[in-house]
Design a protein around this motif. Structure first.
Motif, PDB file in Angstrom:
ATOM      1  N   LEU A 194       1.205  -1.486   0.283  1.00 21.36           N
ATOM      2  CA  LEU A 194       0.352  -0.181  -0.151  1.00 21.36           C
ATOM      3  C   LEU A 194       1.011   0.896  -0.149  1.00 21.36           C
ATOM      4  O   LEU A 194       0.992   2.023  -0.867  1.00 21.36           O
ATOM      5  CB  LEU A 194      -0.684   0.145   1.686  1.00 21.36           C
ATOM      6  N   ALA A 195       1.780   1.456   0.970  1.00 21.82           N
ATOM      7  CA  ALA A 195       3.405   2.342   1.075  1.00 21.82           C
ATOM      8  C   ALA A 195       3.747   2.611  -0.489  1.00 21.82           C
ATOM      9  O   ALA A 195       3.055   4.177  -0.606  1.00 21.82           O
ATOM     10  CB  ALA A 195       3.312   2.404   1.763  1.00 21.82           C
ATOM     11  N   ALA A 196       3.862   2.029  -1.070  1.00 25.70           N
ATOM     12  CA  ALA A 196       4.784   2.078  -2.776  1.00 25.70           C
ATOM     13  C   ALA A 196       3.791   2.077  -3.153  1.00 25.70           C
ATOM     14  O   ALA A 196       3.870   2.653  -4.318  1.00 25.70           O
ATOM     15  CB  ALA A 196       4.974   0.317  -2.656  1.00 25.70           C
ATOM     16  N   THR A 197       2.562   1.314  -2.976  1.00 29.81           N
ATOM     17  CA  THR A 197       1.609   2.218  -4.059  1.00 29.81           C
ATOM     18  C   THR A 197       1.142   3.573  -4.227  1.00 29.81           C
ATOM     19  O   THR A 197       0.640   4.382  -4.827  1.00 29.81           O
ATOM     20  CB  THR A 197       0.187   1.649  -4.470  1.00 29.81           C
ATOM     21  N   GLN A 198       0.858   4.103  -2.690  1.00 28.99           N
ATOM     22  CA  GLN A 198       0.250   5.898  -2.786  1.00 28.99           C
ATOM     23  C   GLN A 198       1.732   6.410  -2.745  1.00 28.99           C
ATOM     24  O   GLN A 198       0.842   7.396  -3.447  1.00 28.99           O
ATOM     25  CB  GLN A 198       0.339   5.676  -1.368  1.00 28.99           C
ATOM     26  N   ALA A 199       2.942   6.415  -2.908  1.00 27.38           N
ATOM     27  CA  ALA A 199       3.910   6.403  -3.161  1.00 27.38           C
ATOM     28  C   ALA A 199       3.850   6.786  -4.994  1.00 27.38           C
ATOM     29  O   ALA A 199       4.245   7.990  -5.614  1.00 27.38           O
ATOM     30  CB  ALA A 199       5.407   6.443  -2.460  1.00 27.38           C
ATOM     31  N   LEU A 200       3.608   5.919  -5.421  1.00 22.01           N
ATOM     32  CA  LEU A 200       3.396   6.083  -7.071  1.00 22.01           C
ATOM     33  C   LEU A 200       2.631   6.749  -7.362  1.00 22.01           C
ATOM     34  O   LEU A 200       2.883   7.728  -8.246  1.00 22.01           O
ATOM     35  CB  LEU A 200       3.493   4.649  -7.201  1.00 22.01           C
ATOM     36  N   ALA A 201       1.655   6.403  -6.512  1.00 16.89           N
ATOM     37  CA  ALA A 201       0.128   7.668  -6.476  1.00 16.89           C
ATOM     38  C   ALA A 201       1.283   8.925  -7.057  1.00 16.89           C
ATOM     39  O   ALA A 201      -0.160  10.624  -7.419  1.00 16.89           O
ATOM     40  CB  ALA A 201      -1.126   7.277  -6.465  1.00 16.89           C
ATOM     41  N   LEU A 208      12.174  -7.028 -23.374  1.00 18.14           N
ATOM     42  CA  LEU A 208      11.942  -6.327 -23.676  1.00 18.14           C
ATOM     43  C   LEU A 208      11.423  -5.058 -23.078  1.00 18.14           C
ATOM     44  O   LEU A 208      12.155  -4.115 -22.220  1.00 18.14           O
ATOM     45  CB  LEU A 208      11.733  -6.250 -25.227  1.00 18.14           C
ATOM     46  N   MET A 209      10.137  -5.579 -22.727  1.00 20.37           N
ATOM     47  CA  MET A 209       9.576  -4.660 -21.953  1.00 20.37           C
ATOM     48  C   MET A 209       9.906  -4.211 -19.920  1.00 20.37           C
ATOM     49  O   MET A 209       9.267  -3.845 -19.987  1.00 20.37           O
ATOM     50  CB  MET A 209       7.622  -4.649 -21.866  1.00 20.37           C
ATOM     51  N   ASP A 210      10.256  -5.621 -19.768  1.00 21.27           N
ATOM     52  CA  ASP A 210      11.189  -5.164 -17.858  1.00 21.27           C
ATOM     53  C   ASP A 210      11.784  -4.005 -18.196  1.00 21.27           C
ATOM     54  O   ASP A 210      10.968  -3.677 -16.576  1.00 21.27           O
ATOM     55  CB  ASP A 210      12.073  -6.664 -18.341  1.00 21.27           C
ATOM     56  N   ARG A 211      12.089  -3.727 -19.224  1.00 19.31           N
ATOM     57  CA  ARG A 211      13.262  -2.036 -18.755  1.00 19.31           C
ATOM     58  C   ARG A 211      12.074  -1.158 -19.087  1.00 19.31           C
ATOM     59  O   ARG A 211      12.938   0.221 -17.963  1.00 19.31           O
ATOM     60  CB  ARG A 211      13.478  -2.342 -20.179  1.00 19.31           C
ATOM     61  N   PHE A 212      11.202  -1.392 -18.703  1.00 22.18           N
ATOM     62  CA  PHE A 212       9.841  -0.295 -18.733  1.00 22.18           C
ATOM     63  C   PHE A 212       9.190  -0.428 -17.075  1.00 22.18           C
ATOM     64  O   PHE A 212       7.931   0.667 -17.238  1.00 22.18           O
ATOM     65  CB  PHE A 212       9.325   0.196 -19.633  1.00 22.18           C
ATOM     66  N   ALA A 213       9.393  -1.664 -17.199  1.00 26.77           N
ATOM     67  CA  ALA A 213       8.341  -1.863 -15.075  1.00 26.77           C
ATOM     68  C   ALA A 213       8.173  -1.134 -14.310  1.00 26.77           C
ATOM     69  O   ALA A 213       7.579  -0.025 -13.591  1.00 26.77           O
ATOM     70  CB  ALA A 213       8.182  -2.983 -15.063  1.00 26.77           C
ATOM     71  N   TYR A 250       8.848   3.441  -6.797  1.00 23.22           N
ATOM     72  CA  TYR A 250       9.257   3.357  -8.186  1.00 23.22           C
ATOM     73  C   TYR A 250       8.601   2.181  -9.030  1.00 23.22           C
ATOM     74  O   TYR A 250       8.815   1.432  -9.977  1.00 23.22           O
ATOM     75  CB  TYR A 250      10.288   3.995  -8.594  1.00 23.22           C
ATOM     76  N   SER A 251       7.410   0.526  -7.940  1.00 20.35           N
ATOM     77  CA  SER A 251       7.424  -0.534  -8.011  1.00 20.35           C
ATOM     78  C   SER A 251       6.674  -0.902  -8.036  1.00 20.35           C
ATOM     79  O   SER A 251       6.215  -1.580  -6.856  1.00 20.35           O
ATOM     80  CB  SER A 251       9.362  -1.157  -8.015  1.00 20.35           C
ATOM     81  N   PRO A 252       5.512  -0.506  -9.080  1.00 16.02           N
ATOM     82  CA  PRO A 252       4.641  -0.640  -8.447  1.00 16.02           C
ATOM     83  C   PRO A 252       3.707  -2.364  -7.769  1.00 16.02           C
ATOM     84  O   PRO A 252       3.376  -3.206  -7.634  1.00 16.02           O
ATOM     85  CB  PRO A 252       3.641   0.229  -9.083  1.00 16.02           C
ATOM     86  N   THR A 253       4.377  -2.727  -9.110  1.00 17.25           N
ATOM     87  CA  THR A 253       4.332  -4.603  -9.049  1.00 17.25           C
ATOM     88  C   THR A 253       5.488  -5.378  -8.539  1.00 17.25           C
ATOM     89  O   THR A 253       4.945  -6.154  -8.165  1.00 17.25           O
ATOM     90  CB  THR A 253       4.039  -5.374 -10.589  1.00 17.25           C
TER      91      THR A 253
END
Length: 666
Positions: free
Chosen positions: A3-10, A168-173, A314-317
């Motif tokens: 939750l904390a990480a999601t809030q920070a990203l938000a 390749l898209m791992d770079r933009f996760a 910065y890592s939502p998933t």
């Protein structure tokens, strides 16, 4: 924590749900319902990583309208992105290698400017620049970032193009600000430098007798050199006492009870049993040199934690360093890794094997017998003779480089393949224990770093060099002969370790000393090595969980937590085998300080190496090695199913061990 990480990203993202729905509607009306799933996912992916600096909601809407591609145009666009990133990432990798060369290689004294240049990491800005230029947003709008769950469920049905796009898209996760990425680089570099310079003057160690126990001038890095020296004394006169001295020294290291003036110096004599210190070689030590380390080991470990924790928002998933290690990098759920490790640690085959080792030694096991060397191919052979033979054959780095084609042909690669590989591997003189550094661009070469002393390479250096050569050969095949650059490499570090183990097990054969150990000895040796490193891996995992539960811990508190974790794992899985409780020896591995959460890859590597071992036996070694190395970075289970027809499991090793132990009892 999630939750904390999601809030920070938000807090970073500025696009509201109404704007997203409006943009999705506009794109649907333009491209049709057939593209709806792609449109919704793409818009959501961009919105989650669209920051204020990228523009307002109108700029977001305009970007999506201008940059969404219909499915029929994705192929050429992806090929262009893939080709560009190979060059960008490859050149940055080569610059980084150049900047750290004086620290990594034995090129002379390290100057202050070398240390400063090593802090310069141009690659730490790459992700930021890709987002600033909106290259990353373009990719996120048009291609999906897959979760591990999606890959496990859908990946077996994907074609190579889909897998390449997914990887390749791992770079933009993650969208991590450059200062945060730089902090990670600096923390890991400081820890690595500490470990690389932690050399023990073995000739200055003393026991109760006060007599020297090791050759004059012998300097060993912790923990690798100490472990290998301990292993070399099995079956040697006076070996048991020397092994006990090394064990006590290891325990002093993890407790931070080694005098500062003893490390990487010639100023002190030190008795690890009593802690007694004396001046050596006429020096007059200062009070600081006589004092113990101020928890340096744990201060650097803690710095790594704080730096990696800085990435969490910065890592939502995967909102923790633990989740990123297992879900994004290792591509195996943490619970599954722990299950496989404990399956080995709890196995009755291990207990039966321990009794066999005690019988061979003619004494009860002691904790340092974790590194029992009786199953290795060099058992019973003189270390001095091995050192002489290796030193004569490889007096310099250049001599080892020149012999690479011959070594590779002996392993079973065709002459033309051996030449292809040797041309793409550069041998360097390592300052530390040695490592393999792969290339990123197909126009570059892999680098093999190994120690070569003034009197030539010794056996330990050769053994490590062959291990690293296994990494390098995998790196060359999985880059230069891969069908898609985005799939270059193997699923995770455990797989490249498996390939390296397959090389290392044949070291004596390469020296012309006959075939390596028999099948039964190989099985039993693999089980014992897996048992040892599985315990160390669990300690590493437990400590990182503790760190997230105690993010404000001090170095002293971390030290106590590490020692507690080591004792807990020991008491659960080792005390019944060794007849001693509360041992802290499992905390000695330097990886815990310099390479966060890397250790489970070694245990997994042993299991994977065993599973692929049958494919690497006999005359097809070279062909099968190449075939498997070219499968690429799919999920571990899918890779293994394609390579050997079965998923990751401890059961093949345990089953083979039961058979070997049954034969031993007859």
């Amino acid at each position: 924590m999630v939750l904390a990480a999601t809030q920070a990203l938000a807090q970073q993202a500025i696009i509201d749900s109404q704007t997203k729905e409006r943009v999705i509607g506009e794109l649907l009306s333009r491209f049709g319902a057939a593209e709806e799933a792609r449109i919704r996912r793409g818009v959501e992916q961009v919105a989650a990583r669209w920051w204020e600096e990228d523009g307002d909601s109108n700029a977001f809407a305009t970007f999506c309208r201008d940059n969404f591609l219909p499915s029929g145009e994705l192929g050429p666009a992806f090929a262009r992105l893939e080709a560009a990133l190979e060059q960008v990432e490859g050149h940055l990798h080569e610059i980084r290698r150049e900047l750290t060369t004086p620290l990594d290689l034995d090129t002379g004294p390290v100057m202050r400017v070398d240390e400063l240049l090593a802090r310069l990491d141009l690659g730490s800005h790459l992700t930021e620049d890709l987002f600033r230029t909106k290259v990353a947003h373009w990719a996120l709008l048009n291609f999906p970032v897959h979760s591990l769950a999606e890959r496990l469920q859908d990946g077996p049905a994907w074609d190579r193009e889909t897998w390449a796009r997914s990887r390749l898209m791992d770079r933009f996760a993650l969208r991590v600000p450059a200062p945060v990425a730089q902090k990670v680089t600096q923390a890991l570099l400081a820890a690595d430098q500490y470990i690389a310079s932690y050399n023990i003057p073995m000739d200055l160690l003393r026991d109760g007798s006060g007599t020297p126990l090791f050759p004059k001038g012998l300097r060993l890095i912790s923990h690798w050199g100490l472990r290998d020296e301990l292993k070399s004394w099995y079956g040697q006169p006076g070996g048991l006492q020397r092994q006990r001295v090394i064990q006590e020294l290891m325990l002093r290291i993890v407790r931070q009870e080694v005098p500062q003036g003893f490390i990487n110096s010639e100023r002190l004599l030190f008795d690890p049993f009593t802690g007694k210190v004396q001046a050596a070689n006429g020096f007059s030590p200062t009070p600081e040199e006589l004092s113990f380390e101020p928890n340096t080991r744990y201060r650097l470990w803690l710095a790594n934690f704080h730096a990696l924790r800085g990435v969490d928002p910065y890592s939502p998933t995967a909102p923790t360093a633990i989740a990123r290690t297992f879900e994004l990098e290792r591509q195996i759920p943490e619970a599954e890794v722990e299950k496989v490790l404990t399956e080995v640690l709890s196995a009755q085959e291990v207990r039966r094997l321990a009794k066999l080792i005690a019988t061979r030694l003619g004494r009860p096991l002691e904790p340092f017998d974790l590194w029992y060397a009786g199953f290795t191919s060099r058992a019973g052979l003189s270390e001095d003779e091995l050192n002489r033979k290796v030193g004569e054959r490889y007096p310099t780095v250049e001599s080892f480089q020149k012999d690479l084609p011959n070594i590779l042909q002996k392993l079973g690669f065709a002459p033309e393949t051996a030449a292809f590989l040797a041309e793409r591997i550069v041998v360097d003189p390592a300052r530390g224990a040695g490592h393999a550094l792969g290339a990123v661009r197909r126009q570059d070469k892999a680098h093999l770093r190994t120690r070569v002393g003034r009197s030539g390479m010794d056996y330990k250096g050769f053994n490590i060099a062959i291990h690293e050569l296994g990494h390098n050969v995998e790196q060359v095949f999985s880059l230069h002969r891969m069908d898609r650059w985005a799939l270059a490499g193997v699923p995770n570090n455990a797989f490249t370790e498996a390939f390296a183990f397959a090389f290392q097990a044949r070291d004596l054969e390469l020296l012309g000393l006959g075939k390596t150990r028999g099948r039964q000895e190989e099985v039993l040796g693999t089980l014992w090595a897996t048992y040892e490193i599985a315990g160390v891996s669990l300690v590493d995992m437990k400590v990182w969980r503790w760190l997230y539960q105690h993010p404000e811990a001090t170095p002293e508190q971390l030290k106590e937590a590490v020692l507690t974790a080591a004792r807990e794992v020991w008491n659960a899985y080792f005390a019944d085998v060794f007849g001693r409780r509360d041992c802290e020896l499992l905390a000695i591995y330097s990886h815990m300080v310099a390479y966060p959460m890397y250790l489970p890859d070694y245990a997994l590597g042993h299991l994977i190496a065993f599973q692929i071992g049958e494919k690497l036996r006999g005359p097809d070694f070279g062909k099968e090695f190449e075939r498997m190395a070219r499968i690429g970075r799919v999920t571990p289970d899918l890779w293994l199913k394609q390579a050997v027809g079965a998923p990751l499991s401890a059961q093949p090793l345990l089953r083979a061990a039961r058979e070997a132990l049954a034969d031993q009892s007859h």
